[in-house]
Design an enzyme around this catalytic site. Structure first.
Site, short mmCIF file in Angstrom:
data_model
loop_
_atom_site.label_atom_id
_atom_site.label_comp_id
_atom_site.label_asym_id
_atom_site.label_seq_id
_atom_site.Cartn_x
_atom_site.Cartn_y
_atom_site.Cartn_z
N LYS A 192 -37.82 8.42 -4.09
CA LYS A 192 -39.11 9.07 -3.89
C LYS A 192 -39.07 9.93 -2.63
O LYS A 192 -38.36 9.65 -1.67
CB LYS A 192 -40.22 8.01 -3.75
CG LYS A 192 -40.47 7.23 -5.04
CD LYS A 192 -41.06 8.13 -6.10
CE LYS A 192 -41.34 7.39 -7.40
NZ LYS A 192 -40.12 7.01 -8.14
N ASP A 193 -39.85 10.98 -2.66
CA ASP A 193 -39.88 11.98 -1.60
C ASP A 193 -40.22 11.33 -0.26
O ASP A 193 -41.16 10.55 -0.14
CB ASP A 193 -40.92 13.04 -1.94
CG ASP A 193 -40.74 14.32 -1.14
OD1 ASP A 193 -40.23 14.25 -0.01
OD2 ASP A 193 -41.11 15.39 -1.65
N ARG A 194 -39.44 11.68 0.75
CA ARG A 194 -39.72 11.20 2.10
C ARG A 194 -41.02 11.79 2.64
O ARG A 194 -41.80 11.11 3.30
CB ARG A 194 -38.56 11.56 3.02
CG ARG A 194 -38.79 11.21 4.48
CD ARG A 194 -37.60 11.63 5.33
NE ARG A 194 -37.82 11.34 6.73
CZ ARG A 194 -36.96 11.62 7.71
NH1 ARG A 194 -35.81 12.21 7.40
NH2 ARG A 194 -37.24 11.33 8.96
#
Length: 364
Positions: free
Chosen positions: A77-79
């Site tokens: 998942k996107d930081r």
């Protein structure tokens, strides 16, 4: 290498800022099943912000006093977002005490363990049904009527299922490194490390996007023809269209099934109808050495739908007359689909996630 792929609904004229704040990009995994409450695997439902998924997995392993290879997750998942996702810890006996993990991180980083349960099976990569998104786009510049029309088109007919730009790395660095790795062909049988696998995946994804873009330009990206392989949106078994039927035509019109294109592997032309395979072969001929090098890495056969139709989609355009408009947009996508591939048909996006700033205004 080209990354300027065709639009299904023409290039958008409107512009918008994305990820002005991490809370503007909310993503939540849809697991698709309920953990049983017992078993040798501990499932953690975790909310994080500003934290890399792989790094958090290692910190969870440290906190639980187990090897990092005993911690898994379904997807990265996107930081630069606020995300909720599942982690899986392989450990029998007592449940891990993770009460201190939240104290490890400081703003703007944040981690919270929301729940903990057990299950009898390991959570594997891709082992989820999909993702739910709630996005806030700011500083919108463009005609409101165009935005509304595009939203309606996307809701009804979907968008091309391109791999998102994050697959190709910052300034396309995954493509650059992947090209260097693939061009000589595979040397030896040593196992690739995780970084090399990312590079390889980027090249394979690039070939898919190139083919899909060609069919978008031709207007056939979302058509279902005899000989195509159809993939159901619910993740059930794909099947080849031997002849048209009313049932399949209706399911296709309703966005329940979509044609696929094969990902590169030995024998990839068998993964679509002969006409598409011929068109793809002619396109790929321009990169014949790269194609041959990629095939030498011995992928298993796989495919990807040409179209994604968001479900449970809703939106609201916000305006207070003093500041630029905002759009709050929510939808669900199947696993492997990119929210940015939906947004590219709506706006020219300015991703502000790399900028440092303080939140001072918002519409409530």
């Amino acid at each position: 290498m080209n990354t300027d792929w065709h639009y299904a609904w023409t290039a958008p004229h409107a512009r918008a800022d994305l990820k002005t704040f991490a809370s503007d990009f909310l993503v939540e995994e849809i697991l698709g099943f309920e953990p049983e409450g017992k078993g040798e695997f501990v499932y953690l439902w975790v909310e994080k912000q500003g934290v890399n998924t792989d790094y958090l997995a290692k910190r969870l392993a440290q906190a639980a006093d187990i090897s990092p290879n005993r911690v898994t997750y379904a997807g990265v998942k996107d930081r630069h977002a606020c995300t909720r996702q599942w982690f899986c810890l392989h450990m029998t006996g007592h449940a891990p005490d993770l009460s201190e993990i939240e104290q490890v991180f400081r703003e703007p980083e944040m981690v919270r363990v929301l729940s903990q349960t057990r299950h009898s099976k390991k959570l594997k990569t891709g082992g989820l049904q999909g993702n739910r998104f709630v996005l806030r786009l700011r500083n919108i510049q463009g005609e409101r009527s165009e935005i509304e029309q595009r939203l309606s088109l996307i809701e009804r007919f979907g968008v091309p299922n391109y791999y998102g730009e994050q697959r190709f790395g910052i300034q396309g660095n995954n493509l650059v490194n992947g090209y260097k790795l693939v061009m000589p062909g595979r040397k030896g049988t040593h196992k690739l490390n995780k970084t090399q696998s990312f590079w390889l995946s980027a090249i394979r994804s690039w070939f898919f996007n190139e083919a899909l873009s060609q069919f978008v330009e031709q207007g056939s990206w979302d058509t279902l023809s005899v000989g195509d392989i159809a993939q159901p949106r619910d993740g059930s078994q794909s099947f080849r269209i031997k002849e048209h039927s009313l049932d399949n035509l209706l399911r296709h019109r309703n966005g329940e099934i979509s044609p696929v294109l094969p990902l590169i592997s030995d024998g990839w032309p068998m993964g679509t109808n002969p006409e598409r395979a011929k068109a793809m072969s002619e396109l790929y001929a321009e990169q014949s050495e790269l194609l041959e090098g990629l095939i030498s890495f011995d992928f298993s056969r796989d495919s990807r739908a040409t179209r994604i139709v968001p479900t449970n989609m809703a939106w609201e355009l916000l305006s207070n007359g003093k500041e630029p408009d905002q759009l709050v947009l929510q939808f669900e996508l199947p696993k492997g689909a990119f929210a940015t591939s939906v947004l590219r048909e709506l706006f020219t996006i300015n991703d502000r996630s790399q900028e440092k700033h303080n939140e001072t205004t918002s519409f409530e």
